[in-house]
Scaffold this active site. Structure first.
Site, mmCIF file in Angstrom:
data_model
loop_
_atom_site.group_PDB
_atom_site.id
_atom_site.type_symbol
_atom_site.label_atom_id
_atom_site.label_comp_id
_atom_site.label_asym_id
_atom_site.label_seq_id
_atom_site.Cartn_x
_atom_site.Cartn_y
_atom_site.Cartn_z
ATOM 1 N N LYS A 116 -5.157 -2.157 5.565
ATOM 2 C CA LYS A 116 -4.613 -2.451 4.238
ATOM 3 C C LYS A 116 -5.096 -3.822 3.815
ATOM 4 C CE LYS A 116 -1.812 -0.600 1.207
ATOM 5 N NZ LYS A 116 -1.539 0.827 0.954
ATOM 6 N N ASP A 161 -3.936 0.626 -4.648
ATOM 7 C CA ASP A 161 -2.502 0.593 -4.332
ATOM 8 C C ASP A 161 -1.844 -0.109 -5.526
ATOM 9 O OD1 ASP A 161 -0.615 1.096 -1.808
ATOM 10 O OD2 ASP A 161 0.039 -0.797 -2.664
HETATM 11 P P1 NDP Z 1 1.094 1.114 -9.526
HETATM 12 O O1 NDP Z 1 0.694 -0.291 -9.575
HETATM 13 O O2 NDP Z 1 0.326 2.142 -10.273
HETATM 14 O O3 NDP Z 1 2.631 1.258 -9.984
HETATM 15 C C1 NDP Z 1 3.638 0.539 -9.347
HETATM 16 C C2 NDP Z 1 4.951 0.836 -10.037
HETATM 17 O O4 NDP Z 1 6.017 0.306 -9.259
HETATM 18 C C3 NDP Z 1 5.053 0.174 -11.405
HETATM 19 O O5 NDP Z 1 5.881 0.954 -12.215
HETATM 20 C C4 NDP Z 1 5.705 -1.167 -11.072
HETATM 21 O O6 NDP Z 1 6.406 -1.750 -12.153
HETATM 22 C C5 NDP Z 1 6.665 -0.751 -9.975
HETATM 23 N N1 NDP Z 1 6.886 -1.882 -9.059
HETATM 24 C C6 NDP Z 1 5.963 -2.490 -8.282
HETATM 25 N N2 NDP Z 1 6.529 -3.495 -7.607
HETATM 26 C C7 NDP Z 1 7.807 -3.523 -7.972
HETATM 27 C C8 NDP Z 1 8.887 -4.340 -7.605
HETATM 28 N N3 NDP Z 1 8.765 -5.346 -6.723
HETATM 29 N N4 NDP Z 1 10.098 -4.073 -8.158
HETATM 30 C C9 NDP Z 1 10.236 -3.054 -9.053
HETATM 31 N N5 NDP Z 1 9.230 -2.249 -9.432
HETATM 32 C C10 NDP Z 1 8.046 -2.478 -8.903
HETATM 33 O O7 NDP Z 1 1.173 1.496 -7.969
HETATM 34 P P2 NDP Z 1 1.193 2.937 -7.281
HETATM 35 O O8 NDP Z 1 1.887 3.913 -8.135
HETATM 36 O O9 NDP Z 1 -0.190 3.222 -6.816
HETATM 37 O O10 NDP Z 1 2.062 2.624 -5.973
HETATM 38 C C11 NDP Z 1 3.466 2.850 -5.915
HETATM 39 C C12 NDP Z 1 3.892 2.991 -4.465
HETATM 40 O O11 NDP Z 1 3.214 4.100 -3.867
HETATM 41 C C13 NDP Z 1 3.575 1.791 -3.553
HETATM 42 O O12 NDP Z 1 4.582 1.700 -2.563
HETATM 43 C C14 NDP Z 1 2.261 2.196 -2.897
HETATM 44 O O13 NDP Z 1 2.059 1.517 -1.679
HETATM 45 C C15 NDP Z 1 2.524 3.679 -2.680
HETATM 46 N N6 NDP Z 1 1.351 4.532 -2.487
HETATM 47 C C16 NDP Z 1 0.316 4.555 -3.383
HETATM 48 C C17 NDP Z 1 -0.750 5.415 -3.180
HETATM 49 C C18 NDP Z 1 -1.864 5.552 -4.153
HETATM 50 O O14 NDP Z 1 -2.737 6.394 -3.951
HETATM 51 N N7 NDP Z 1 -1.891 4.786 -5.240
HETATM 52 C C19 NDP Z 1 -0.835 6.267 -1.991
HETATM 53 C C20 NDP Z 1 0.329 6.231 -1.151
HETATM 54 C C21 NDP Z 1 1.357 5.368 -1.400
HETATM 55 P P3 NDP Z 1 5.711 -2.956 -12.967
HETATM 56 O O15 NDP Z 1 4.601 -2.319 -13.750
HETATM 57 O O16 NDP Z 1 6.798 -3.502 -13.828
HETATM 58 O O17 NDP Z 1 5.242 -3.942 -11.951
HETATM 59 O O1 2IT Z 2 -0.707 3.751 0.829
HETATM 60 C C1 2IT Z 2 -1.698 4.512 0.709
HETATM 61 O O2 2IT Z 2 -1.830 5.528 1.409
HETATM 62 C C2 2IT Z 2 -2.681 4.207 -0.325
HETATM 63 N N1 2IT Z 2 -2.518 3.236 -1.061
HETATM 64 C C3 2IT Z 2 -3.931 5.050 -0.450
HETATM 65 C C4 2IT Z 2 -4.933 4.658 0.584
HETATM 66 C C5 2IT Z 2 -6.293 5.305 0.452
HETATM 67 O O3 2IT Z 2 -7.161 4.866 1.219
HETATM 68 O O4 2IT Z 2 -6.497 6.203 -0.359
#
Ligand code: NDP
Ligand code: 2IT
Length: 450
Positions: A125, A165
């Site tokens: 990561k 992420d």
């Molecule tokens: P994005 O940046 O697209 O979206 C994040 C969302 O979460 C936004 O709505 C943001 O609000 C909110 N958020 C982030 N931090 C906080 C906080 N401290 N308090 C409240 N709200 C918060 O990220 P993703 O959708 O990609 O990721 C979301 C989660 O999913 C994370 O935990 C990530 O690690 C996990 N994940 C992502 C993957 C991927 O492929 N993208 C794969 C697997 C897991 P705001 O815009 O106001 O900051």
């Molecule tokens: O938390 C996760 O699994 C991710 N942010 C996606 C990682 C990836 O390599 O696609």
């Protein structure tokens, strides 16, 4: 158990003040008790001690110039955690809260998640304590370039393959890839989550959210139930939340909420996905704007959240999908969900439940899937992107989506079967941790002490 307890104590001394990292490790070590007792090879090979120490951690200065001509400095990270099963693989996070503890918890979870997919992927990561909010496009580009000026020497299609992420989507991957290519003179699949124009895979953008819903479908089916007609509570409004909501709507469920860091939307009639996408993906706006455009949507500002938790989990809903960030669902939130008739929690985010919240859900024996199982569809589809890049092929959306479905079914079955084998059929945390751990641990043993 003294062995696992001693490991935590040593970790606290060697890596002080890394609360989130200890939280992730403790949860896994708690699960491993019975396995370590019965399968002594893991202790003989010091697998636990080796698994909690990243193979390599890179920390670096990222200096860049903002639109006012002022030099800004951030801290960059890449934690190359474990390569027993394949090249390091995992996302890059840009958020002001990023620190060594957050990077290590995410890297540690990623190792087990990637193992659980059954695919040839190690875990890592990275990220920076950079806040993309309010930055111009030029500032984002210069930051990404400065970040890669250091990171490029550590990554490669067979070494370490980053993706997105929080705060990192297709635009940021584009700027990072462009700089990598400039410095190395190589057009290769060193990132996933690329744009479709230059090597991205169809369905990667959708994969984490869709995969999470596929996992929830399997869990409910295991209880002879379906998602159809269920009111679902979703948190977040980024990549994972949007595509979770989209797939829930497609399957006839009713997602009634979403959140950002400033507030919560509740819409009893169901979230309007095109309005949400327009605001978040096109306009880069806030959920307060959504409430202004949807007359029956209620906006609860963060100032009005309960002291011991979050407004979204106090709403009425039968299935909960925490899809925002770590520790966003407290024990009080978990009790409120149960009181309101929640029958399933499926984690789209990484470690969204506090340890106390997880205990409450496990004791209630409802269907509860940890992120390392339920959100693995994202990284699994990243591997499908790597496979397409390596073979110079392009699969259709439906082909990738079908493979994602098959992978999510495999993850569900591995998790459930391991929980059943360990006599705790409803404990999917145990099932996911043990199934992932065994695969990594046996690969490490076979590869010797390195
Ligand atoms: P994005 O940046 O697209 O979206 C994040 C969302 O979460 C936004 O709505 C943001 O609000 C909110 N958020 C982030 N931090 C906080 C906080 N401290 N308090 C409240 N709200 C918060 O990220 P993703 O959708 O990609 O990721 C979301 C989660 O999913 C994370 O935990 C990530 O690690 C996990 N994940 C992502 C993957 C991927 O492929 N993208 C794969 C697997 C897991 P705001 O815009 O106001 O900051
Ligand atoms: O938390 C996760 O699994 C991710 N942010 C996606 C990682 C990836 O390599 O696609």
């Amino acid at each position: 158990m003294p062995y696992t307890h001693n490991t935590i104590v040593k970790l606290q001394k060697s890596s002080p003040a890394q609360t989130e990292f200890y939280q992730a490790v403790e949860e896994v070590l708690d699960s491993l008790g019975p396995v370590l007792d019965e399968e002594s090879r893991f202790c003989q090979h010091a697998i636990i001690e080796r698994m909690v120490e990243p193979e390599r951690q890179i920390m670096f200065r990222v200096a860049w110039v903002d639109d006012q001509g002022k030099v800004q400095v951030n801290k960059g990270y890449r934690v190359e955690f474990n390569s027993a099963l394949g090249p390091y693989k995992g996302g890059i996070r840009f958020h002001p809260s990023v620190n060594a503890s957050i990077m290590k918890f995410l890297g540690f979870e990623q190792v087990l998640k990637n193992a659980l997919t059954g695919l040839p992927l190690g875990g890592g990561k990275g990220g920076a304590n950079f806040d993309p909010k309010g930055k111009s496009n030029g500032e984002i580009m210069r930051f990404c370039q400065a970040f890669i000026n250091e990171l490029y020497r550590h990554i490669g299609p067979r070494t370490d393959v980053p993706a997105g992420d929080i705060g990192v989507g297709t635009r940021e991957i584009g700027y990072m890839f462009g700089q990598y290519k400039k410095l190395t003179n190589n057009f290769d699949g060193v990132f996933t989550g690329k744009d479709l124009l230059w090597g991205g895979s169809l369905a990667r953008k959708e994969a984490t959210g869709y995969g999470c819903v596929y996992f929830a479908e399997h869990m409910l089916e295991g209880n002879k139930d379906t998602l159809e007609g269920k009111e679902c509570l979703v948190s977040g409004s980024g990549n994972v939340a949007i595509h979770t909501i989209e797939k829930l709507l497609a399957l006839g469920a009713k997602p009634v909420s979403c959140t950002d860091s400033q507030g919560t939307i509740y819409q009893k009639s169901g979230i309007d996905i095109s309005c949400l996408k327009q605001i978040k993906e096109v306009e880069n706006g806030r959920l307060s704007d959504y409430a202004k455009r949807q007359s029956d949507a209620k906006y609860i500002s963060r100032d009005n959240y309960p002291e011991d938790g979050h407004a979204v989990w106090r709403l009425q809903g039968q299935v909960a999908f925490p899809c925002a960030t770590q520790n966003e669902l407290t024990a009080a939130d978990a009790r409120a969900l149960l009181d309101n008739g929640c029958i399933a929690v499926c984690e789209g985010a990484n470690m969204p439940c506090t340890s106390d919240a997880a205990d409450v859900l496990l004791k209630a024996k409802i269907a509860y899937a940890p992120g390392k199982a339920a959100n693995a569809g994202g990284v699994a589809t990243s591997q499908l992107e790597m496979a397409q890049n390596a073979s110079m092929q392009r699969w259709t959306f439906d082909e990738v989506d079908q493979k994602l479905k098959d992978i999510m079914r495999g993850i569900y079955q591995r998790t459930r079967d391991t929980a059943i084998e360990l006599d705790q059929p409803t404990n999917f945390i145990l099932g996911a941790n043990v199934a992932g751990f065994r695969r990594v641990a046996d690969a490490m043993i076979q590869q010797g002490v390195v």
